[in-house]
Design a protein around this motif. Structure first.
Motif, PDB file in Angstrom:
ATOM      1  N   LYS A 104      12.290  21.894   4.641  1.00  0.00           N
ATOM      2  CA  LYS A 104      11.561  20.661   4.891  1.00  0.00           C
ATOM      3  C   LYS A 104      11.393  19.908   3.593  1.00  0.00           C
ATOM      4  CE  LYS A 104       8.763  21.406   8.947  1.00  0.00           C
ATOM      5  NZ  LYS A 104       7.412  21.318   9.474  1.00  0.00           N
ATOM      6  N   SER A 105      11.222  18.611   3.735  1.00  0.00           N
ATOM      7  CA  SER A 105      10.904  17.788   2.567  1.00  0.00           C
ATOM      8  C   SER A 105       9.640  17.004   2.876  1.00  0.00           C
ATOM      9  CB  SER A 105      12.062  16.862   2.226  1.00  0.00           C
ATOM     10  OG  SER A 105      12.330  16.008   3.312  1.00  0.00           O
ATOM     11  N   TYR A 106       8.894  16.673   1.832  1.00  0.00           N
ATOM     12  CA  TYR A 106       7.604  16.004   1.975  1.00  0.00           C
ATOM     13  C   TYR A 106       7.621  14.726   1.136  1.00  0.00           C
ATOM     14  CZ  TYR A 106       6.600  20.646   3.701  1.00  0.00           C
ATOM     15  OH  TYR A 106       6.649  21.820   4.407  1.00  0.00           O
ATOM     16  N   ASP A 107       7.321  13.632   1.789  1.00  0.00           N
ATOM     17  CA  ASP A 107       7.381  12.326   1.123  1.00  0.00           C
ATOM     18  C   ASP A 107       5.985  11.880   0.692  1.00  0.00           C
ATOM     19  OD1 ASP A 107      10.111  12.132   1.600  1.00  0.00           O
ATOM     20  OD2 ASP A 107       9.799  11.217   3.569  1.00  0.00           O
ATOM     21  N   TYR A 108       5.942  11.198  -0.463  1.00  0.00           N
ATOM     22  CA  TYR A 108       4.693  10.669  -1.008  1.00  0.00           C
ATOM     23  C   TYR A 108       4.964   9.304  -1.633  1.00  0.00           C
ATOM     24  CZ  TYR A 108       3.281  15.565  -0.757  1.00  0.00           C
ATOM     25  OH  TYR A 108       3.022  16.836  -0.319  1.00  0.00           O
ATOM     26  N   LYS A 109       3.931   8.492  -1.676  1.00  0.00           N
ATOM     27  CA  LYS A 109       3.959   7.252  -2.449  1.00  0.00           C
ATOM     28  C   LYS A 109       2.905   7.400  -3.523  1.00  0.00           C
ATOM     29  CE  LYS A 109       5.594   3.857   0.806  1.00  0.00           C
ATOM     30  NZ  LYS A 109       6.174   2.631   0.463  1.00  0.00           N
ATOM     31  N   ILE A 110       3.346   7.344  -4.760  1.00  0.00           N
ATOM     32  CA  ILE A 110       2.421   7.462  -5.882  1.00  0.00           C
ATOM     33  C   ILE A 110       2.269   6.066  -6.484  1.00  0.00           C
ATOM     34  CG2 ILE A 110       2.019   8.533  -8.123  1.00  0.00           C
ATOM     35  CD1 ILE A 110       3.777  10.873  -7.124  1.00  0.00           C
ATOM     36  N   LYS A 111       1.028   5.572  -6.503  1.00  0.00           N
ATOM     37  CA  LYS A 111       0.749   4.229  -7.004  1.00  0.00           C
ATOM     38  C   LYS A 111      -0.107   4.339  -8.255  1.00  0.00           C
ATOM     39  CE  LYS A 111       0.856   2.452  -2.325  1.00  0.00           C
ATOM     40  NZ  LYS A 111       0.202   1.647  -1.305  1.00  0.00           N
ATOM     41  N   VAL A 112       0.351   3.671  -9.300  1.00  0.00           N
ATOM     42  CA  VAL A 112      -0.369   3.696 -10.573  1.00  0.00           C
ATOM     43  C   VAL A 112      -0.709   2.256 -10.943  1.00  0.00           C
ATOM     44  CG1 VAL A 112      -0.289   4.418 -12.980  1.00  0.00           C
ATOM     45  CG2 VAL A 112       0.945   5.731 -11.259  1.00  0.00           C
ATOM     46  N   ALA A 113      -1.994   1.998 -11.154  1.00  0.00           N
ATOM     47  CA  ALA A 113      -2.442   0.650 -11.501  1.00  0.00           C
ATOM     48  C   ALA A 113      -2.480   0.497 -13.016  1.00  0.00           C
ATOM     49  CB  ALA A 113      -3.819   0.383 -10.914  1.00  0.00           C
ATOM     50  N   GLY A 114      -2.166  -0.707 -13.464  1.00  0.00           N
ATOM     51  CA  GLY A 114      -2.209  -1.001 -14.893  1.00  0.00           C
ATOM     52  C   GLY A 114      -0.852  -0.883 -15.545  1.00  0.00           C
ATOM     53  N   ALA A 115      -0.815  -1.236 -16.816  1.00  0.00           N
ATOM     54  CA  ALA A 115       0.439  -1.156 -17.579  1.00  0.00           C
ATOM     55  C   ALA A 115       0.739   0.310 -17.888  1.00  0.00           C
ATOM     56  CB  ALA A 115       0.311  -1.948 -18.867  1.00  0.00           C
ATOM     57  N   ILE A 116       2.006   0.695 -17.722  1.00  0.00           N
ATOM     58  CA  ILE A 116       2.402   2.082 -17.997  1.00  0.00           C
ATOM     59  C   ILE A 116       3.453   2.077 -19.095  1.00  0.00           C
ATOM     60  CG2 ILE A 116       1.840   2.930 -15.691  1.00  0.00           C
ATOM     61  CD1 ILE A 116       4.803   2.719 -14.986  1.00  0.00           C
ATOM     62  N   ALA A 117       3.591   3.223 -19.734  1.00  0.00           N
ATOM     63  CA  ALA A 117       4.570   3.370 -20.818  1.00  0.00           C
ATOM     64  C   ALA A 117       5.981   3.391 -20.246  1.00  0.00           C
ATOM     65  CB  ALA A 117       4.290   4.647 -21.597  1.00  0.00           C
ATOM     66  N   ASP A 118       6.958   3.150 -21.103  1.00  0.00           N
ATOM     67  CA  ASP A 118       8.361   3.134 -20.669  1.00  0.00           C
ATOM     68  C   ASP A 118       8.836   4.512 -20.201  1.00  0.00           C
ATOM     69  OD1 ASP A 118       8.481   0.452 -21.283  1.00  0.00           O
ATOM     70  OD2 ASP A 118       9.273   0.789 -23.315  1.00  0.00           O
ATOM     71  N   ASP A 119       8.314   5.572 -20.800  1.00  0.00           N
ATOM     72  CA  ASP A 119       8.746   6.916 -20.430  1.00  0.00           C
ATOM     73  C   ASP A 119       7.833   7.552 -19.381  1.00  0.00           C
ATOM     74  OD1 ASP A 119       6.578   7.102 -22.131  1.00  0.00           O
ATOM     75  OD2 ASP A 119       7.311   8.921 -23.147  1.00  0.00           O
ATOM     76  N   PHE A 120       7.033   6.750 -18.692  1.00  0.00           N
ATOM     77  CA  PHE A 120       6.094   7.284 -17.689  1.00  0.00           C
ATOM     78  C   PHE A 120       6.837   7.948 -16.538  1.00  0.00           C
ATOM     79  CE2 PHE A 120       3.338   7.064 -13.975  1.00  0.00           C
ATOM     80  CZ  PHE A 120       2.165   7.586 -14.476  1.00  0.00           C
ATOM     81  N   ALA A 121       7.958   7.377 -16.104  1.00  0.00           N
ATOM     82  CA  ALA A 121       8.714   7.945 -14.976  1.00  0.00           C
ATOM     83  C   ALA A 121       9.219   9.351 -15.298  1.00  0.00           C
ATOM     84  CB  ALA A 121       9.874   7.028 -14.609  1.00  0.00           C
ATOM     85  N   SER A 122       9.713   9.554 -16.513  1.00  0.00           N
ATOM     86  CA  SER A 122      10.198  10.899 -16.871  1.00  0.00           C
ATOM     87  C   SER A 122       9.033  11.887 -16.979  1.00  0.00           C
ATOM     88  CB  SER A 122      10.982  10.846 -18.184  1.00  0.00           C
ATOM     89  OG  SER A 122      10.141  10.395 -19.233  1.00  0.00           O
ATOM     90  N   LYS A 123       7.881  11.426 -17.482  1.00  0.00           N
ATOM     91  CA  LYS A 123       6.700  12.299 -17.549  1.00  0.00           C
ATOM     92  C   LYS A 123       6.218  12.653 -16.139  1.00  0.00           C
ATOM     93  CE  LYS A 123       4.854  10.751 -21.975  1.00  0.00           C
ATOM     94  NZ  LYS A 123       3.741  10.067 -22.644  1.00  0.00           N
ATOM     95  N   LEU A 124       6.263  11.683 -15.242  1.00  0.00           N
ATOM     96  CA  LEU A 124       5.859  11.921 -13.863  1.00  0.00           C
ATOM     97  C   LEU A 124       6.783  12.943 -13.197  1.00  0.00           C
ATOM     98  CD1 LEU A 124       4.060  11.169 -11.414  1.00  0.00           C
ATOM     99  CD2 LEU A 124       5.681   9.337 -10.935  1.00  0.00           C
ATOM    100  N   GLU A 125       8.072  12.794 -13.436  1.00  0.00           N
ATOM    101  CA  GLU A 125       9.038  13.718 -12.826  1.00  0.00           C
ATOM    102  C   GLU A 125       8.848  15.141 -13.360  1.00  0.00           C
ATOM    103  OE1 GLU A 125      13.760  13.863 -11.674  1.00  0.00           O
ATOM    104  OE2 GLU A 125      13.062  12.413 -13.164  1.00  0.00           O
ATOM    105  N   SER A 126       8.581  15.280 -14.660  1.00  0.00           N
ATOM    106  CA  SER A 126       8.361  16.624 -15.216  1.00  0.00           C
ATOM    107  C   SER A 126       7.033  17.210 -14.719  1.00  0.00           C
ATOM    108  CB  SER A 126       8.400  16.595 -16.745  1.00  0.00           C
ATOM    109  OG  SER A 126       7.364  15.775 -17.243  1.00  0.00           O
ATOM    110  N   ALA A 127       6.014  16.340 -14.482  1.00  0.00           N
ATOM    111  CA  ALA A 127       4.750  16.839 -13.947  1.00  0.00           C
ATOM    112  C   ALA A 127       4.910  17.285 -12.499  1.00  0.00           C
ATOM    113  CB  ALA A 127       3.684  15.755 -14.050  1.00  0.00           C
ATOM    114  N   LEU A 128       5.785  16.615 -11.760  1.00  0.00           N
ATOM    115  CA  LEU A 128       6.011  16.962 -10.356  1.00  0.00           C
ATOM    116  C   LEU A 128       6.984  18.120 -10.176  1.00  0.00           C
ATOM    117  CD1 LEU A 128       6.189  13.397  -8.796  1.00  0.00           C
ATOM    118  CD2 LEU A 128       4.398  15.088  -8.452  1.00  0.00           C
ATOM    119  N   ALA A 129       7.516  18.661 -11.259  1.00  0.00           N
ATOM    120  CA  ALA A 129       8.455  19.792 -11.167  1.00  0.00           C
ATOM    121  C   ALA A 129       7.789  20.981 -10.480  1.00  0.00           C
ATOM    122  CB  ALA A 129       8.938  20.178 -12.555  1.00  0.00           C
ATOM    123  N   LYS A 130       6.473  21.086 -10.580  1.00  0.00           N
ATOM    124  CA  LYS A 130       5.721  22.150  -9.920  1.00  0.00           C
ATOM    125  C   LYS A 130       5.914  22.097  -8.406  1.00  0.00           C
ATOM    126  CE  LYS A 130       0.880  23.411  -9.243  1.00  0.00           C
ATOM    127  NZ  LYS A 130      -0.504  23.155  -9.639  1.00  0.00           N
TER     128      LYS A 130
END
Length: 197
Positions: free
Chosen positions: A13-39
């Protein structure tokens, strides 16, 4: 005949999510998010879609004049929205008020998609249209100019010429029925009650 391993891989099975972040984010935020979601074993993650700066972002009632970045994430391991929100807030050092995690079929998500469809509908609310796009179709000179006044006067003169031979209405004369009856107090029947004694 299929083996147990085949059944197991088919039932993944796969589980879908929408992650919404308000405000200005850093350029490398997507890679940090992906490494945090590795769990949670990330199967798929979209690049962040940014919304324009809004006075009141929909999922962030406490914030104002902020842009929102939305990531669509698919994981192989389930987690509740609240658990994932708290985890990401701690790992990524984002305030809990600036991050929201939703599942695609939640009522708020369905409401937002319905509102997006309604904004594009021909029956949309025109009172909230700041630009009022249909305003350009109206020529003010047709309503507020000497030319418009003259056309109104011509119509009135034409109507007067057509009704010239028509009988005029009688003046409003009060009939006897319409005249008011005198009040019983205006005419004195017995001027002095002491005279008869």
């Amino acid at each position: 005949m299929s083996t147990f391993k085949d059944y197991l891989t088919e039932s993944a099975k796969s589980y879908d999510y929408k992650i919404k972040v308000a405000g200005a984010i850093a350029d490398d935020f997507a890679s940090k998010l992906e490494s945090a979601l590795a769990k949670f074993e990330v199967a798929k993650m979209s690049a962040g879609k940014k919304t324009p700066i809004m006075t009141m972002p929909l999922d962030f009632p406490a914030l104002s004049n902020e842009e929102v970045t939305i990531f669509d994430v698919t994981t192989n391991y389930p987690a509740s929205s609240n658990v994932m929100k708290e985890y990401l807030s701690d790992i990524l050092r984002v305030p809990a008020t600036n991050i929201v995690v939703r599942k695609p079929n939640e009522p708020t998500e369905e409401y937002q998609t319905q509102m997006d469809v309604a904004k594009k509908s021909e029956y949309r609310n025109k009172l909230q249209d700041i630009e009022y796009s249909e305003h350009a179709k109206i020529d003010p000179a047709d309503f507020h100019s000497t030319k418009a006044n003259m056309s109104l006067l011509k119509e009135l003169l034409k109507d007067r010429q057509e009704n010239k031979d028509a009988p005029k209405e009688k003046e409003n004369i009060m009939s006897k029925e319409d005249e008011g009856a005198p009040s019983p107090f205006t005419k004195v029947q017995n001027p002095s009650p002491n005279k008869g004694k």
